[in-house]
Design an enzyme around this catalytic site. Structure first.
Site, PDB file in Angstrom:
ATOM      1  N   ASN A  10       0.892  -0.968  -0.125  1.00 35.06           N
ATOM      2  CA  ASN A  10      -0.208  -0.091  -0.102  1.00 35.06           C
ATOM      3  C   ASN A  10       0.944   1.263   0.065  1.00 35.06           C
ATOM      4  O   ASN A  10       0.335   2.329  -0.668  1.00 35.06           O
ATOM      5  CB  ASN A  10      -1.315   0.143   0.967  1.00 35.06           C
ATOM      6  CG  ASN A  10      -0.429  -0.066   2.581  1.00 35.06           C
ATOM      7  OD1 ASN A  10       0.544  -0.351   2.570  1.00 35.06           O
ATOM      8  ND2 ASN A  10      -1.371   0.306   3.611  1.00 35.06           N
ATOM      9  N   GLU A  47       4.721  -4.260  12.328  1.00 34.71           N
ATOM     10  CA  GLU A  47       3.671  -3.088  12.116  1.00 34.71           C
ATOM     11  C   GLU A  47       2.496  -3.758  11.284  1.00 34.71           C
ATOM     12  O   GLU A  47       2.664  -3.805  10.162  1.00 34.71           O
ATOM     13  CB  GLU A  47       4.328  -2.214  11.309  1.00 34.71           C
ATOM     14  CG  GLU A  47       5.619  -1.392  11.773  1.00 34.71           C
ATOM     15  CD  GLU A  47       5.312  -0.181  12.854  1.00 34.71           C
ATOM     16  OE1 GLU A  47       4.061   0.177  13.066  1.00 34.71           O
ATOM     17  OE2 GLU A  47       6.377   0.034  13.362  1.00 34.71           O
ATOM     18  N   CYS A  54      -3.295   1.723   6.604  1.00 38.75           N
ATOM     19  CA  CYS A  54      -3.465   0.944   7.887  1.00 38.75           C
ATOM     20  C   CYS A  54      -3.829   1.858   9.017  1.00 38.75           C
ATOM     21  O   CYS A  54      -4.420   1.443   9.958  1.00 38.75           O
ATOM     22  CB  CYS A  54      -1.962   0.367   8.403  1.00 38.75           C
ATOM     23  SG  CYS A  54      -0.726   1.662   8.306  1.00 38.75           S
ATOM     24  N   GLU A  91       8.530   2.985  14.262  1.00 43.38           N
ATOM     25  CA  GLU A  91       9.422   3.536  13.289  1.00 43.38           C
ATOM     26  C   GLU A  91       9.235   5.194  13.556  1.00 43.38           C
ATOM     27  O   GLU A  91       8.329   5.727  13.817  1.00 43.38           O
ATOM     28  CB  GLU A  91       8.682   2.968  12.012  1.00 43.38           C
ATOM     29  CG  GLU A  91       9.022   1.601  11.767  1.00 43.38           C
ATOM     30  CD  GLU A  91       8.732   0.834  10.637  1.00 43.38           C
ATOM     31  OE1 GLU A  91       9.306  -0.099  10.225  1.00 43.38           O
ATOM     32  OE2 GLU A  91       7.693   1.334  10.122  1.00 43.38           O
TER      33      GLU A  91
HETATM   34  P1  NAD Z   1       0.346  -9.062   3.834  1.00 42.96           P
HETATM   35  O1  NAD Z   1       0.605  -9.323   5.344  1.00 42.96           O
HETATM   36  O2  NAD Z   1      -0.517  -9.774   2.885  1.00 42.96           O
HETATM   37  O3  NAD Z   1       1.743  -8.758   2.964  1.00 42.96           O
HETATM   38  C1  NAD Z   1       2.749  -7.892   3.406  1.00 42.96           C
HETATM   39  C2  NAD Z   1       4.051  -8.782   2.963  1.00 42.96           C
HETATM   40  O4  NAD Z   1       4.111  -9.808   3.627  1.00 42.96           O
HETATM   41  C3  NAD Z   1       4.019  -8.977   1.419  1.00 42.96           C
HETATM   42  O5  NAD Z   1       5.527  -8.552   1.249  1.00 42.96           O
HETATM   43  C4  NAD Z   1       3.958 -10.429   1.455  1.00 42.96           C
HETATM   44  O6  NAD Z   1       4.504 -10.847   0.285  1.00 42.96           O
HETATM   45  C5  NAD Z   1       4.590 -10.901   2.727  1.00 42.96           C
HETATM   46  N1  NAD Z   1       4.085 -12.158   3.002  1.00 42.96           N
HETATM   47  C6  NAD Z   1       2.978 -12.686   2.939  1.00 42.96           C
HETATM   48  N2  NAD Z   1       2.728 -14.085   3.259  1.00 42.96           N
HETATM   49  C7  NAD Z   1       4.121 -14.302   3.807  1.00 42.96           C
HETATM   50  C8  NAD Z   1       4.700 -15.344   4.527  1.00 42.96           C
HETATM   51  N3  NAD Z   1       4.300 -16.487   4.697  1.00 42.96           N
HETATM   52  N4  NAD Z   1       6.015 -15.167   4.984  1.00 42.96           N
HETATM   53  C9  NAD Z   1       6.600 -13.927   4.866  1.00 42.96           C
HETATM   54  N5  NAD Z   1       6.249 -12.907   4.071  1.00 42.96           N
HETATM   55  C10 NAD Z   1       4.991 -13.013   4.010  1.00 42.96           C
HETATM   56  O7  NAD Z   1      -0.237  -7.675   3.893  1.00 42.96           O
HETATM   57  P2  NAD Z   1      -0.639  -6.659   2.542  1.00 42.96           P
HETATM   58  O8  NAD Z   1      -1.997  -7.324   2.188  1.00 42.96           O
HETATM   59  O9  NAD Z   1       0.420  -6.432   1.840  1.00 42.96           O
HETATM   60  O10 NAD Z   1      -0.826  -5.303   3.221  1.00 42.96           O
HETATM   61  C11 NAD Z   1      -1.889  -4.665   3.997  1.00 42.96           C
HETATM   62  C12 NAD Z   1      -1.816  -5.082   5.230  1.00 42.96           C
HETATM   63  O11 NAD Z   1      -0.815  -4.287   5.762  1.00 42.96           O
HETATM   64  C13 NAD Z   1      -2.953  -4.520   6.085  1.00 42.96           C
HETATM   65  O12 NAD Z   1      -3.440  -5.230   7.120  1.00 42.96           O
HETATM   66  C14 NAD Z   1      -2.186  -3.088   6.741  1.00 42.96           C
HETATM   67  O13 NAD Z   1      -3.036  -2.603   7.824  1.00 42.96           O
HETATM   68  C15 NAD Z   1      -1.050  -3.569   6.971  1.00 42.96           C
HETATM   69  N6  NAD Z   1      -0.160  -2.510   7.048  1.00 42.96           N
HETATM   70  C16 NAD Z   1       0.175  -1.993   8.369  1.00 42.96           C
HETATM   71  C17 NAD Z   1       1.139  -0.786   8.486  1.00 42.96           C
HETATM   72  C18 NAD Z   1       1.434  -0.403   9.666  1.00 42.96           C
HETATM   73  O14 NAD Z   1       2.563   0.482   9.826  1.00 42.96           O
HETATM   74  N7  NAD Z   1       0.910  -1.002  10.905  1.00 42.96           N
HETATM   75  C19 NAD Z   1       1.445  -0.128   7.286  1.00 42.96           C
HETATM   76  C20 NAD Z   1       0.899  -0.632   6.201  1.00 42.96           C
HETATM   77  C21 NAD Z   1      -0.149  -1.596   6.157  1.00 42.96           C
END
Ligand code: NAD
Length: 479
Positions: A147, A245, A279, A456
């Site tokens: 995102n 995060e 997020c 962060e």
């Molecule tokens: P996601 O968890 O599906 O993916 C995030 C990352 O994890 C990607 O690079 C993905 O390839 C990787 N990933 C997926 N499965 C994995 C595994 N088994 N092992 C290691 N890596 C793996 O999340 P998304 O759909 O890309 O992003 C949206 C989510 O991120 C939402 O829940 C959002 O709230 C959160 N987010 C949080 C913050 C924060 O700062 N707290 C910031 C931005 C997004």
């Protein structure tokens, strides 16, 4: 630009030569192909980071800071190209993509400045000379979401580089091109081979390879709570320091003393950034009964007027959802809320935009929302505003805190006494008071509860990449 991985200063493909396609979420067109790498390439990236680590840690902090500043300057020069690429693979409007580049730059600037403040401490202990030393934790791994593909990497690269850690990085499969473009700028700014390494491909295989490698001493993840849990379980063997995060479910509380127009302004700015795929977006609106009808009608009118389309069009405020699964989730949350008694004041359906993919969702306002609706408990990650009435402050705070998540919250009020107590009363890591944009590079950013842990931003972000060593000395000559 290259579409390869960066390992030990070399731009390389996957071992098998396999690639995967990256699509523009608005048009569905292929915008690039990147290596489909796995565990072997991930391990080689750690080899490179490991081999580069003592030279990088041993460099004067000022030199590393200068490199961060050079990288920030390069991002400023290439802002337009980077923003266009970001919009192409992620879908957000160009104005937001430009703002993301600026936000990413601010982490390199802030980390460069904050690194000058890292010093040893000498607490006083009778009979001993104590030095509390801070040293870089070592090789750091990072996995980031789609995102904010440039900013999320910058948040992790900047503090790690500033304190002398080397890194292995994996961007999301939807948005690897922006990550590669950022790393290209890092190389061009003089960052030595092995200091930052990037691998694209199989998330589970790459993540596991890094968790299984005892040389990786820090693991920083931004993404969903579900994947955060998988990584935390995987970290149990080698015990790297973790920062997670994770997802959010921010409440926005509009108290009775707020001016409705201003509250709607704040809601619009906080909610619709990146089409609600942020997020810290408000996901639950708690409105005092005396303002509810006015707030809802103004929010609905303003939302309905937002233009959807391709992010390159300057008129567009709402881009597409990132993929089909994302829009299906938004649809399912709205259907569930309606089935359980919510009223759709505006929106509630997909919005057809001529010539583009069927991935746009109407800005939606739902009233009469209750705690057992999915949209009230789970992250929708879309342009949906579920609204609920409250009667007094205790009720509003209880409803706001009734969530497994605890990343951000928003409050609209001018009541000084109320504002003063919020830090203890709202169970989130970030609180925006009349502020729709509480995330800036110089201050801590992170959550509590199922939104994870670690911070962060600013000097707090640097601490995550440092370990404390207590050197306790007794002077032999004095015995
Ligand atoms: P996601 O968890 O599906 O993916 C995030 C990352 O994890 C990607 O690079 C993905 O390839 C990787 N990933 C997926 N499965 C994995 C595994 N088994 N092992 C290691 N890596 C793996 O999340 P998304 O759909 O890309 O992003 C949206 C989510 O991120 C939402 O829940 C959002 O709230 C959160 N987010 C949080 C913050 C924060 O700062 N707290 C910031 C931005 C997004």
């Amino acid at each position: 630009m290259t579409e390869n991985n960066l390992i030990n200063g070399q731009w390389v493909g996957s071992d098998s030569g396999a690639t995967f396609e990256v699509h523009n979420p608005a048009t569905g067109r292929v915008v690039g192909r990147v290596p489909d790498a796995g565990a072997a390439e991930a391990r080689r990236a750690v080899d490179a980071a490991w081999n580069a680590s003592s030279a990088w840690a041993g460099r004067p902090a000022i030199e590393r800071a200068q490199m961060l500043q050079a990288l920030s300057a390069r991002l400023a020069e290439d802002r337009e190209d980077l923003a266009r690429l970001l919009t192409d693979e992620q879908g957000k409007p160009l104005a937001e993509a430009r703002a993301e580049i600026d936000y990413a730059r601010s982490f390199f600037e802030v980390s460069a400045q904050a690194s000058a403040l890292i010093r040893d401490e000498t607490p006083s202990v009778p009979g001993k000379k104590i030095r509390v030393h801070r040293r870089p934790i070592g090789v750091a791994a990072a996995i980031t979401p789609w995102n904010f593909p440039i900013a999320m990497l910058a948040k992790k690269m900047a503090p790690a580089m500033a304190v002398g850690c080397t890194q292995v990085l994996k961007p999301a499969e939807q948005t690897p091109l922006s990550a590669i473009a950022l790393l290209e700028r890092a190389v061009a700014s003089g960052v030595p081979a092995g200091v930052v390494n990037l691998v694209t491909g199989d998330p589970a295989a790459i993540g596991a390879a890094w968790l299984e490698d005892s040389r990786v001493r820090k693991f920083s993840f931004t993404g969903s709570t579900e994947v955060g849990r998988i990584l935390m379980r995987g970290a149990a063997t080698n015990l790297p320091r973790l920062s997670l995060e994770l997802g959010g479910h921010a409440p926005m509380i509009v108290f009775e003393d707020a001016a409705v127009d201003r509250a709607v302004e704040i809601a619009m700015a906080a909610k619709f950034r990146n089409g609600g795929q942020t997020c810290i977006c408000p996901n639950r609106f708690l409105i005092h009964r005396s303002l509810h009808d006015d707030f809802v009608s103004k929010l609905a009118n303003r939302s309905a007027a937002l233009t959807s389309g391709h992010g390159h069009d300057p008129e567009v405020v709402l881009g597409p959802m990132i993929d089909d699964a994302a829009i299906e989730k938004v649809e399912a949350h709205v259907a569930d809320a309606v089935e359980k008694g919510a009223t759709v004041v505006t929106g509630g359906r997909r919005r057809r935009v001529e010539g583009f993919q069927d991935r746009f969702f109407e800005p939606t306002v739902l009233t009469g929302c209750t705690s057992h609706m999915r949209c009230w408990r789970e992250e929708t990650f879309g342009p949906v505003c579920p609204v609920r009435i409250f009667d007094d402050q205790a009720e509003a705070l209880a409803l706001a805190n009734d969530s497994d998540f605890g990343l951000a919250s928003y409050v609209v009020t001018n009541d000084e006494e109320r504002i003063r107590r919020l830090g203890d009363e709202l169970r989130t890591g970030i609180i925006g008071v009349n502020d729709p944009g509480p995330a800036v590079a110089g201050v801590p950013f992170g959550g509590v509860k199922h939104s994870g842990f670690g911070r962060e931003g600013g000097r707090w972000g640097l601490e995550e990449y440092l370990e404390l060593v207590t050197v306790s000395a007794i002077d032999l000559a004095s015995r």
